[in-house]
Motif scaffolding. Structure first.
Motif, PDB file in Angstrom:
ATOM      1  N   ALA A  20     -11.225  38.672  47.436  1.00  0.00           N
ATOM      2  CA  ALA A  20     -10.513  39.946  47.381  1.00  0.00           C
ATOM      3  C   ALA A  20     -10.166  40.437  48.778  1.00  0.00           C
ATOM      4  CB  ALA A  20     -11.363  40.981  46.663  1.00  0.00           C
ATOM      5  N   TYR A  24     -13.072  45.112  44.625  1.00  0.00           N
ATOM      6  CA  TYR A  24     -13.611  45.735  43.408  1.00  0.00           C
ATOM      7  C   TYR A  24     -15.064  46.075  43.712  1.00  0.00           C
ATOM      8  CZ  TYR A  24     -16.458  44.688  39.146  1.00  0.00           C
ATOM      9  OH  TYR A  24     -17.400  44.658  38.147  1.00  0.00           O
ATOM     10  N   LYS A  27     -18.211  50.321  38.645  1.00  0.00           N
ATOM     11  CA  LYS A  27     -17.793  50.193  37.239  1.00  0.00           C
ATOM     12  C   LYS A  27     -17.674  51.573  36.622  1.00  0.00           C
ATOM     13  CE  LYS A  27     -20.808  46.116  36.876  1.00  0.00           C
ATOM     14  NZ  LYS A  27     -19.962  44.942  36.906  1.00  0.00           N
ATOM     15  N   ASN A  33     -17.386  46.225  31.228  1.00  0.00           N
ATOM     16  CA  ASN A  33     -17.125  45.797  32.607  1.00  0.00           C
ATOM     17  C   ASN A  33     -15.746  46.266  33.095  1.00  0.00           C
ATOM     18  OD1 ASN A  33     -18.447  44.767  34.791  1.00  0.00           O
ATOM     19  ND2 ASN A  33     -17.595  42.712  34.579  1.00  0.00           N
ATOM     20  N   ARG A  81     -23.037  38.710  28.910  1.00  0.00           N
ATOM     21  CA  ARG A  81     -21.670  38.496  29.400  1.00  0.00           C
ATOM     22  C   ARG A  81     -21.083  37.213  28.833  1.00  0.00           C
ATOM     23  NH1 ARG A  81     -21.316  40.075  35.461  1.00  0.00           N
ATOM     24  NH2 ARG A  81     -22.175  42.159  35.403  1.00  0.00           N
ATOM     25  N   SER A 128     -19.340  33.283  40.589  1.00  0.00           N
ATOM     26  CA  SER A 128     -19.229  33.789  39.219  1.00  0.00           C
ATOM     27  C   SER A 128     -17.765  33.943  38.839  1.00  0.00           C
ATOM     28  CB  SER A 128     -19.981  35.112  39.052  1.00  0.00           C
ATOM     29  OG  SER A 128     -19.368  36.123  39.817  1.00  0.00           O
ATOM     30  N   SER A 160     -17.466  38.352  34.412  1.00  0.00           N
ATOM     31  CA  SER A 160     -17.681  38.880  35.754  1.00  0.00           C
ATOM     32  C   SER A 160     -16.340  39.477  36.152  1.00  0.00           C
ATOM     33  CB  SER A 160     -18.061  37.734  36.692  1.00  0.00           C
ATOM     34  OG  SER A 160     -18.408  38.238  37.951  1.00  0.00           O
ATOM     35  N   GLY A 161     -16.364  40.706  36.672  1.00  0.00           N
ATOM     36  CA  GLY A 161     -15.105  41.392  36.938  1.00  0.00           C
ATOM     37  C   GLY A 161     -14.147  40.532  37.740  1.00  0.00           C
ATOM     38  N   SER A 162     -14.630  39.988  38.857  1.00  0.00           N
ATOM     39  CA  SER A 162     -13.746  39.241  39.753  1.00  0.00           C
ATOM     40  C   SER A 162     -13.185  37.973  39.091  1.00  0.00           C
ATOM     41  CB  SER A 162     -14.484  38.894  41.050  1.00  0.00           C
ATOM     42  OG  SER A 162     -15.714  38.280  40.745  1.00  0.00           O
ATOM     43  N   ARG A 165      -9.449  37.565  38.058  1.00  0.00           N
ATOM     44  CA  ARG A 165      -8.414  37.247  39.049  1.00  0.00           C
ATOM     45  C   ARG A 165      -8.317  35.744  39.326  1.00  0.00           C
ATOM     46  NH1 ARG A 165     -11.155  41.555  42.580  1.00  0.00           N
ATOM     47  NH2 ARG A 165     -11.999  39.588  43.342  1.00  0.00           N
ATOM     48  N   SER A 215     -24.243  41.711  43.147  1.00  0.00           N
ATOM     49  CA  SER A 215     -23.106  42.651  43.129  1.00  0.00           C
ATOM     50  C   SER A 215     -23.264  43.733  42.066  1.00  0.00           C
ATOM     51  CB  SER A 215     -21.786  41.945  42.844  1.00  0.00           C
ATOM     52  OG  SER A 215     -21.697  40.733  43.453  1.00  0.00           O
ATOM     53  N   THR A 216     -23.622  43.320  40.843  1.00  0.00           N
ATOM     54  CA  THR A 216     -23.680  44.281  39.740  1.00  0.00           C
ATOM     55  C   THR A 216     -24.627  45.431  40.082  1.00  0.00           C
ATOM     56  OG1 THR A 216     -23.345  42.437  38.254  1.00  0.00           O
ATOM     57  CG2 THR A 216     -24.108  44.477  37.253  1.00  0.00           C
ATOM     58  N   MET A 219     -23.303  47.552  43.237  1.00  0.00           N
ATOM     59  CA  MET A 219     -22.204  48.510  42.988  1.00  0.00           C
ATOM     60  C   MET A 219     -22.691  49.697  42.176  1.00  0.00           C
ATOM     61  SD  MET A 219     -19.398  46.484  40.637  1.00  0.00           S
ATOM     62  CE  MET A 219     -19.375  44.901  41.435  1.00  0.00           C
ATOM     63  N   PHE A 267     -15.456  49.052  52.354  1.00  0.00           N
ATOM     64  CA  PHE A 267     -16.385  48.662  51.277  1.00  0.00           C
ATOM     65  C   PHE A 267     -17.810  48.539  51.831  1.00  0.00           C
ATOM     66  CE2 PHE A 267     -17.919  44.244  49.998  1.00  0.00           C
ATOM     67  CZ  PHE A 267     -18.878  44.702  49.103  1.00  0.00           C
ATOM     68  N   ASP A 309     -17.389  39.590  51.336  1.00  0.00           N
ATOM     69  CA  ASP A 309     -17.797  40.066  50.010  1.00  0.00           C
ATOM     70  C   ASP A 309     -19.252  40.530  50.085  1.00  0.00           C
ATOM     71  OD1 ASP A 309     -15.402  39.859  48.754  1.00  0.00           O
ATOM     72  OD2 ASP A 309     -15.780  37.917  47.843  1.00  0.00           O
ATOM     73  N   ALA A 310     -19.963  40.437  48.969  1.00  0.00           N
ATOM     74  CA  ALA A 310     -21.342  40.920  48.934  1.00  0.00           C
ATOM     75  C   ALA A 310     -22.290  39.880  49.530  1.00  0.00           C
ATOM     76  CB  ALA A 310     -21.717  41.251  47.503  1.00  0.00           C
TER      77      ALA A 310
HETATM   78  C1  DP6 Z   1     -17.636  42.278  46.612  1.00  0.00           C
HETATM   79  O1  DP6 Z   1     -17.227  40.335  40.053  1.00  0.00           O
HETATM   80  O2  DP6 Z   1     -19.446  39.610  41.022  1.00  0.00           O
HETATM   81  O3  DP6 Z   1     -16.863  40.281  45.566  1.00  0.00           O
HETATM   82  O4  DP6 Z   1     -18.367  42.316  37.515  1.00  0.00           O
HETATM   83  O5  DP6 Z   1     -20.719  42.801  38.129  1.00  0.00           O
HETATM   84  O6  DP6 Z   1     -19.977  40.417  37.860  1.00  0.00           O
HETATM   85  P1  DP6 Z   1     -19.586  41.826  38.254  1.00  0.00           P
HETATM   86  O7  DP6 Z   1     -19.259  41.802  39.796  1.00  0.00           O
HETATM   87  P2  DP6 Z   1     -18.507  40.717  40.675  1.00  0.00           P
HETATM   88  O8  DP6 Z   1     -18.238  41.603  41.987  1.00  0.00           O
HETATM   89  C2  DP6 Z   1     -17.454  41.161  43.034  1.00  0.00           C
HETATM   90  C3  DP6 Z   1     -17.542  42.117  44.167  1.00  0.00           C
HETATM   91  C4  DP6 Z   1     -16.867  41.681  45.442  1.00  0.00           C
HETATM   92  C5  DP6 Z   1     -15.448  42.236  45.534  1.00  0.00           C
HETATM   93  C6  DP6 Z   1     -14.371  41.544  44.729  1.00  0.00           C
HETATM   94  O9  DP6 Z   1     -14.442  40.331  44.464  1.00  0.00           O
HETATM   95  O10 DP6 Z   1     -13.392  42.245  44.409  1.00  0.00           O
END
Ligand code: DP6
Length: 358
Positions: A20, A24, A27, A33, A81, A128, A160-162, A165, A215-216, A219, A267, A309-310
Motif C-alpha cells: 500500500a 489501510y 476497521k 472486515n 476468516r 496474508s 484479510s483486508g489488504s 487489492r 495488524s488486526t 489497528m 500511519f 507496513d506493519a
Molecule cells: C499496514 O490486511 O493484514 O499493511 O484486515 O486485519 O487482516 P486485516 O489486516 P491487514 O492489514 C494491512 C495493514 C497494512 C496497510 C495496508 O496494506 O494497506
C-alpha cells in the motif's frame, strides 16, 4: 468434466503481494472486515513475491475441508476468516448448481487447499494479502464462478483486508464504502502496471521474523486510543487518495513519491500515538528513510520513495532511469548479499531484493 465418485476437481493459481502507498489501518466493522478509510496499493511482480495455491475437491475426500500452508496443516475450523471466504464461495457455486442441474455438486464436496509462499510468511511482507487472494481465486476457478475480480474482492476482504487489492495487477484502490453490509467495500483497478512501465520496487528485508503486534490487533488499538487517528481517516486520507490517483494518472513520480512517504510516516505516527505505543520501524528502517531523503536531496529532485507496513521492512519505489542512483546507492551503503553480508547494517539487513519490474 467426467462425473463419477472418484473424480478429483482441481484448479491452481498464483496471487501477488501488494504494497500500500495509502495505508489501510482501522476497521469500522470487525466482523465484516470493513475499513475506516480507503487505501491504494501497487501490486508487485509475481517474479519476486507470490503465493501459489491449488484447490481441489472430491466426493472421496474425508469429510472436512483442509488447508496446508508451506507444508504445515492449518486449523481452518478456528479461522473465522477462512470459513467466511469458503462459505461465500460455496454459496456462489450452489447458486450455479441450482440453476443448472447438470453441473457436478462441487459445493457439497470437501475442499483440499494447498498454498505456498516464495517468501517468509508473516514477515511484514503482506503474506496474508497474497495468501487470501490466491485462496479465493483458486476456489473461484475450481467452482468455475463467473464473478469478476472486483466481485471476488468483497470475499477476499473478509480473509484479510489488504487481500482484496491482490486480485488485480497494477495500481489498485480499495474503496472503503459506506454501506453497513459492506457491499460497496471493494477493490478496483486504478491503472494497469503497463500504464507506468518504468516503475520499479525494491524490498529491503530488515527482519524476516514475525511482527511484534499483528495488524488486526494493532489497528484496533490505534482506533481506540490514538487522538491523531480520526483526522487521518476523515480528512488526510481522502485528500491523499484523490491526489495520488491524479499523480498515477499523470505519471507524476515526485507527487506519487511525496504522498507515499507522507502516508507511511502518518500511519506510523498514529501507531506511535496509540496507547500503549506500537513501534513497527527500527533503526535500520529509519536509516533507509534518511538515505532516501539524502538521495533525493543529492539528485535535486524526488527519485525515490519509501513505505513501511506493519513491520521494519522497507519497500522503495523508483523509476527505472533512476536505478543506478537509487538501487545502486542502497546496495553500496546498506550492503549487498554475497556469502555473508557487507556494509554497516550487514548484521541486521537480511536481504536486498533486486529492483523488480512491476
Ligand atoms: C499496514 O490486511 O493484514 O499493511 O484486515 O486485519 O487482516 P486485516 O489486516 P491487514 O492489514 C494491512 C495493514 C497494512 C496497510 C495496508 O496494506 O494497506
Amino acid at each position: 468434466m467426467a462425473q463419477n465418485n472418484n473424480t478429483v476437481y482441481r484448479a491452481s493459481t498464483t496471487a501477488p503481494v501488494n504494497i500500500a502507498v495509502i495505508k489501510y489501518w482501522g476497521k469500522r466493522d470487525a466482523s465484516l472486515n470493513l475499513p475506516t478509510n480507503s487505501s491504494l496499493s501497487v501490486t508487485l511482480s509475481q517474479k519476486s513475491l507470490r503465493t501459489l495455491t491449488t484447490a481441489s475437491c472430491s466426493e472421496t475426500y474425508p469429510t472436512s475441508d483442509t488447508l496446508t500452508l508451506n507444508g504445515k496443516p492449518q486449523d481452518i475450523q478456528s479461522s473465522k476468516r477462512t470459513l467466511a471466504c469458503l462459505s461465500n464461495l460455496r454459496d456462489l457455486r450452489r447458486a450455479l448448481e441450482n440453476a443448472d442441474s447438470s453441473l457436478p455438486k462441487l459445493s457439497a464436496y470437501p475442499l483440499r487447499i494447498v498454498s505456498e509462499n516464495n517468501f517468509p510468511t508473516a514477515a511484514g511482507l503482506a503474506s496474508s494479502a497474497a495468501g487470501f487472494a490466491a485462496l479465493v481465486r483458486a476456489v473461484a476457478d475450481l467452482y468455475e464462478l463467473p464473478q469478476s475480480p472486483t466481485d471476488l474482492s468483497r470475499i477476499a476482504r473478509q480473509g484479510s483486508g489488504s487481500a482484496c487489492r491482490s486480485l488485480m495487477g497494477g495500481y489498485v484502490a480499495w474503496r472503503a464504502g459506506t454501506k453497513a453490509d459492506g457491499s460497496d467495500s471493494l477493490a478496483e483497478e486504478v491503472a494497469p502496471a503497463s500504464h507506468w512501465p518504468n516503475m520499479r520496487a525494491m524490498v529491503l528485508v530488515v527482519s524476516a521474523e514475525k511482527k511484534d503486534v499483528p495488524s488486526t490487533e494493532g489497528m484496533q488499538t490505534t482506533v481506540a486510543t490514538s487522538s491523531l487517528f480520526a483526522t487521518r481517516a476523515e480528512l488526510t486520507v481522502p485528500a491523499r487518495m484523490t491526489a495520488i490517483e491524479t499523480a498515477i494518472h499523470n505519471r507524476d513520480f515526485p507527487a506519487f513519491a511525496e504522498i507515499t512517504m507522507r502516508d507511511s510516516n502518518g500511519f506510523h505516527a498514529t501507531c506511535l500515538d496509540s496507547w500503549p505505543p506500537i513501534f513497527y520501524m527500527n533503526d535500520v528502517s529509519r536509516a533507509a528513510v534518511r538515505l532516501v531523503h539524502d538521495i533525493n536531496r543529492a539528485a535535486a529532485k524526488t527519485v525515490a520513495a519509501y513505505t513501511f507496513d506493519a513491520g521494519p521492512n522497507a519497500v522503495i519505489y523508483y523509476l527505472d532511469e533512476a536505478s543506478d542512483v537509487v538501487a545502486g546507492t542502497f546496495k553500496e551503503i546498506l550492503g549487498e548479499k554475497t556469502d555473508g553480508w557487507e556494509g554497516p547494517f550487514a548484521d541486521r539487513l537480511k536481504n536486498v531484493s533486486k529492483g523488480v519490474e512491476l
